[in-house]
Design a protein around this motif. Sequence first.
Motif, PDB file in Angstrom:
ATOM      1  N   ALA A   1      28.350  15.013 -12.131  1.00  0.00           N
ATOM      2  CA  ALA A   1      26.963  14.093 -12.019  1.00  0.00           C
ATOM      3  C   ALA A   1      27.525  12.625 -11.564  1.00  0.00           C
ATOM      4  CB  ALA A   1      26.480  14.187 -13.410  1.00  0.00           C
ATOM      5  N   ALA A   2      28.762  12.337 -12.010  1.00  0.00           N
ATOM      6  CA  ALA A   2      28.768  11.132 -11.630  1.00  0.00           C
ATOM      7  C   ALA A   2      29.327  10.696 -10.229  1.00  0.00           C
ATOM      8  CB  ALA A   2      30.120  10.501 -12.448  1.00  0.00           C
ATOM      9  N   HIS A   3      29.785  12.063  -9.653  1.00  0.00           N
ATOM     10  CA  HIS A   3      29.978  12.133  -8.123  1.00  0.00           C
ATOM     11  C   HIS A   3      28.724  11.888  -7.388  1.00  0.00           C
ATOM     12  CE1 HIS A   3      31.479  13.434  -4.227  1.00  0.00           C
ATOM     13  NE2 HIS A   3      30.760  14.526  -4.569  1.00  0.00           N
ATOM     14  N   LEU A   4      27.514  12.525  -7.783  1.00  0.00           N
ATOM     15  CA  LEU A   4      26.206  12.445  -7.079  1.00  0.00           C
ATOM     16  C   LEU A   4      25.834  11.221  -7.195  1.00  0.00           C
ATOM     17  CD1 LEU A   4      24.695  16.063  -8.189  1.00  0.00           C
ATOM     18  CD2 LEU A   4      25.611  15.128  -5.901  1.00  0.00           C
ATOM     19  N   THR A   5      26.323  10.111  -8.028  1.00  0.00           N
ATOM     20  CA  THR A   5      25.890   8.828  -7.854  1.00  0.00           C
ATOM     21  C   THR A   5      26.396   8.104  -6.624  1.00  0.00           C
ATOM     22  OG1 THR A   5      27.434   7.802  -9.362  1.00  0.00           O
ATOM     23  CG2 THR A   5      25.500   8.935 -10.323  1.00  0.00           C
ATOM     24  N   GLN A   6      27.517   8.832  -6.096  1.00  0.00           N
ATOM     25  CA  GLN A   6      28.149   8.244  -5.009  1.00  0.00           C
ATOM     26  C   GLN A   6      27.798   8.841  -3.706  1.00  0.00           C
ATOM     27  OE1 GLN A   6      31.964   9.005  -7.191  1.00  0.00           O
ATOM     28  NE2 GLN A   6      32.295   6.808  -7.603  1.00  0.00           N
ATOM     29  N   GLN A   7      26.628   8.902  -3.368  1.00  0.00           N
ATOM     30  CA  GLN A   7      26.188   9.452  -2.192  1.00  0.00           C
ATOM     31  C   GLN A   7      25.864   8.706  -1.084  1.00  0.00           C
ATOM     32  OE1 GLN A   7      26.894  12.981  -1.867  1.00  0.00           O
ATOM     33  NE2 GLN A   7      27.949  11.953  -3.561  1.00  0.00           N
ATOM     34  N   GLN A   8      25.775   7.240  -1.244  1.00  0.00           N
ATOM     35  CA  GLN A   8      25.435   6.391  -0.609  1.00  0.00           C
ATOM     36  C   GLN A   8      26.494   5.169  -0.115  1.00  0.00           C
ATOM     37  OE1 GLN A   8      21.738   5.122  -2.109  1.00  0.00           O
ATOM     38  NE2 GLN A   8      20.663   7.097  -1.549  1.00  0.00           N
ATOM     39  N   LEU A   9      27.761   5.604   0.069  1.00  0.00           N
ATOM     40  CA  LEU A   9      28.894   4.602  -0.039  1.00  0.00           C
ATOM     41  C   LEU A   9      28.679   4.006   1.607  1.00  0.00           C
ATOM     42  CD1 LEU A   9      31.688   6.738  -1.802  1.00  0.00           C
ATOM     43  CD2 LEU A   9      29.782   4.914  -2.704  1.00  0.00           C
ATOM     44  N   GLY A  10      28.972   2.707   1.412  1.00  0.00           N
ATOM     45  CA  GLY A  10      29.213   1.903   2.665  1.00  0.00           C
ATOM     46  C   GLY A  10      30.472   1.639   2.984  1.00  0.00           C
TER      47      GLY A  10
ATOM     48  N   ARG B   1      16.872   7.529   2.076  1.00  0.00           N
ATOM     49  CA  ARG B   1      17.295   8.379   3.021  1.00  0.00           C
ATOM     50  C   ARG B   1      18.822   7.705   3.471  1.00  0.00           C
ATOM     51  NH1 ARG B   1      12.803  10.891   7.197  1.00  0.00           N
ATOM     52  NH2 ARG B   1      11.618  11.526   5.373  1.00  0.00           N
ATOM     53  N   ARG B   2      19.369   6.730   2.726  1.00  0.00           N
ATOM     54  CA  ARG B   2      20.774   6.493   2.837  1.00  0.00           C
ATOM     55  C   ARG B   2      21.709   7.509   2.551  1.00  0.00           C
ATOM     56  NH1 ARG B   2      22.549   1.655  -0.438  1.00  0.00           N
ATOM     57  NH2 ARG B   2      24.547   1.952   0.659  1.00  0.00           N
ATOM     58  N   HIS B   3      22.740   7.577   3.502  1.00  0.00           N
ATOM     59  CA  HIS B   3      23.777   8.554   3.107  1.00  0.00           C
ATOM     60  C   HIS B   3      25.231   7.694   3.206  1.00  0.00           C
ATOM     61  CE1 HIS B   3      24.020   9.160   7.517  1.00  0.00           C
ATOM     62  NE2 HIS B   3      23.012   9.590   7.289  1.00  0.00           N
ATOM     63  N   THR B   4      26.296   8.279   2.885  1.00  0.00           N
ATOM     64  CA  THR B   4      27.661   7.949   2.817  1.00  0.00           C
ATOM     65  C   THR B   4      28.020   7.743   4.516  1.00  0.00           C
ATOM     66  OG1 THR B   4      28.370   8.753   0.750  1.00  0.00           O
ATOM     67  CG2 THR B   4      30.001   8.250   2.378  1.00  0.00           C
ATOM     68  N   LEU B   5      28.575   6.726   4.658  1.00  0.00           N
ATOM     69  CA  LEU B   5      29.164   6.490   5.978  1.00  0.00           C
ATOM     70  C   LEU B   5      30.133   7.573   6.508  1.00  0.00           C
ATOM     71  CD1 LEU B   5      29.353   4.093   8.315  1.00  0.00           C
ATOM     72  CD2 LEU B   5      31.652   3.465   7.043  1.00  0.00           C
TER      73      LEU B   5
END
Length: 227
Positions: free
Chosen positions: A54-63, A109-113
């Motif tokens: 679950a914590a990993h799924l908070t890290q899906q919009q990394l710049g 609609r942001r996603h990790t770089l």
Amino acid sequence: MTDQPRRPAVMDPDQVWQVIDAQRRCLADLLEGLSDEQWRQPSLCTGWTVRDVAAHLTQQQLGLRDLLATLARWRGSLDRTIQEAARRRAAAVPTGQIVAEIRATVGSRRHTLGVTRLETLIDILVHSQDIAIPLGCRHDMPPTAAAVAATRVLSMRWPPPAPATRAVTGFRLTATDTPWSAGQGPQVHGPMAALLLVCTGRHAALPQLAGPGAADLTARLTAPART
């Protein structure tokens, strides 16, 4: 089962994001109802707890800055580095905040770089099951979305394919609930969600598969790793 040609699953960007939003919303609802003990339960990801996933799924919009900070703690491989980042996040953030952050991504609609919306789709589809299945919770996966995700998993060349993805090479995978198939070789068929999970290394879905090649595929995936 006859092996007839099947059209590849296709979803436009709006449809992909709609599924991602729905999966995030449903997962947040599921997480809100978990006990402290359930948050500590092992997930389908080896070595990951439900809380870690679950914590990993908070890290899906990394710049860029976030990615550089993560890579600065390199653990010898991308998988181990991502796992360590998730564990740090799980330890640092209260349970309610983890749920709130997942819910807050609905509509974004942001996603990790460096990745696309399809990797974001794969992550939410598979990781939601990593949480739900070991807890005995129902979390439906849309077959068409699972087909799009599986097609992406099987066609990716970077990062290098995971062992499970390589293992399914040489089998003909065919979904029983949506027009999708991939590969050549002995036939293996089952629900599309199960096929996606198997392609991403989740052995819990293997009992849902059948066909002439199912036993051999199971043996290949569950064989002890060579050292």
